[in-house]
Write a protein that holds these residues in place. Structure first.
Motif, PDB file in Angstrom:
ATOM      1  N   SER A  15     -28.132  -6.342  20.816  1.00 44.85           N
ATOM      2  CA  SER A  15     -27.928  -7.119  20.305  1.00 44.85           C
ATOM      3  C   SER A  15     -27.161  -5.230  18.967  1.00 44.85           C
ATOM      4  CB  SER A  15     -28.088  -7.874  19.813  1.00 44.85           C
ATOM      5  OG  SER A  15     -29.697  -7.195  18.785  1.00 44.85           O
ATOM      6  N   GLU A  44     -24.317 -10.680  20.299  1.00 41.71           N
ATOM      7  CA  GLU A  44     -25.216  -9.752  21.805  1.00 41.71           C
ATOM      8  C   GLU A  44     -24.882 -10.250  22.824  1.00 41.71           C
ATOM      9  OE1 GLU A  44     -29.664 -12.015  19.511  1.00 41.71           O
ATOM     10  OE2 GLU A  44     -28.106 -13.210  20.781  1.00 41.71           O
ATOM     11  N   SER A  60     -22.093 -12.957  23.625  1.00 42.17           N
ATOM     12  CA  SER A  60     -22.685 -13.911  21.718  1.00 42.17           C
ATOM     13  C   SER A  60     -20.692 -14.155  21.596  1.00 42.17           C
ATOM     14  CB  SER A  60     -23.680 -13.975  20.877  1.00 42.17           C
ATOM     15  OG  SER A  60     -22.617 -12.460  20.152  1.00 42.17           O
TER      16      SER A  60
END
Length: 239
Positions: A118, A128, A169
């Motif tokens: 991340s 991430e 993410s």
């Protein structure tokens, strides 16, 4: 396969491999280079009562890997951060040995590494990613001479690298030149390292793609991502 299931499967594989290693007898000290291994048996026709197997040994191993890339949480290459962010790695390798002292080897190896990372900035919403790397490597190794046989063996090779079900993410940019969150795919990678007495090894993998983490580089320059690995191993000798 869901990422959580892959992670659980990898951890279960490592546990099983370590259990096997702990139960194995210790006989990894090898012979000296002044004691060549026998190539044939004691029969009059030079045979040992059976054909020599094509595969001379099978090695299993388990350990950890450390990803170093654009989202590695470790821009200053701090060793402690590498260890704290490590992920599981397992492998199996078949080999064939050559030479009077078995100092040369050709190997086919399958290795699994899970990587994740991340950004170090971004507050409560860092970028991430995670990825599952399955590498099929074809390597050659060489036992460094004038030392104890099997003590210090260097290996080098490469092959296809399968990237399976990478995830990103929800805030991962998809309309930026610096990001390319690709899905499952195949690229190539090179691998190099050293092993000691067939019980410990350390090495590095360099893929030909910079998209292991979906990021092309902080400054827009496409540099390779790296995956280091370290682990314990055990070799079953079939000769």
């Amino acid at each position: 396969m869901p990422t959580k299931t892959l992670h659980t499967t990898a951890l279960a594989t490592i546990t099983a491999a370590l259990a096997v290693l702990l139960l194995m007898p210790t006989h990894a000290m090898g012979q000296g280079f002044d004691d060549p291994l026998e190539e044939v048996g004691n029969g009059q026709d030079g045979s040992n009562g059976g054909d020599t197997p094509f595969v001379h040994g099978l090695t299993i191993g388990a350990g950890i890997n450390t990803y170093q890339g654009d989202l590695s949480r470790n821009p200053n290459n701090n060793i402690l951060k590498y260890v704290s962010a490590a992920n599981p790695a397992v492998f199996v390798r078949a080999d064939r040995r050559f030479g009077t002292f078995q100092q040369f080897g050709l190997n086919a190896e399958l290795q699994y590494n899970r990587i994740s990372g991340s950004t170090t900035s971004g507050g409560d919403s860092p970028l991430e990613f995670s990825n599952n790397l399955l590498a099929l490597d074809f390597t050659a190794d060489y036992d460094v001479p004038y030392v104890r046989q099997g003590l210090f063996r260097v290996f080098l090779g490469g092959g296809p690298l399968f990237m399976i079900s990478p995830s990103y993410s929800s805030n991962f940019p998809e309309e930026s030149e610096k990001f390319d969150p690709l899905g499952s795919r195949v690229t190539a990678s090179f691998v190099a390292g050293v092993s000691f007495f067939d019980t410990f090894r350390i090495g590095v993998r360099v893929p030909t793609s910079d998209f292991l983490d979906g990021h092309t580089g902080i400054d827009g320059v496409k540099r390779p991502d790296y995956v280091g690995f370290v682990g314990v191993t055990h070799r079953f000798n079939f000769r």
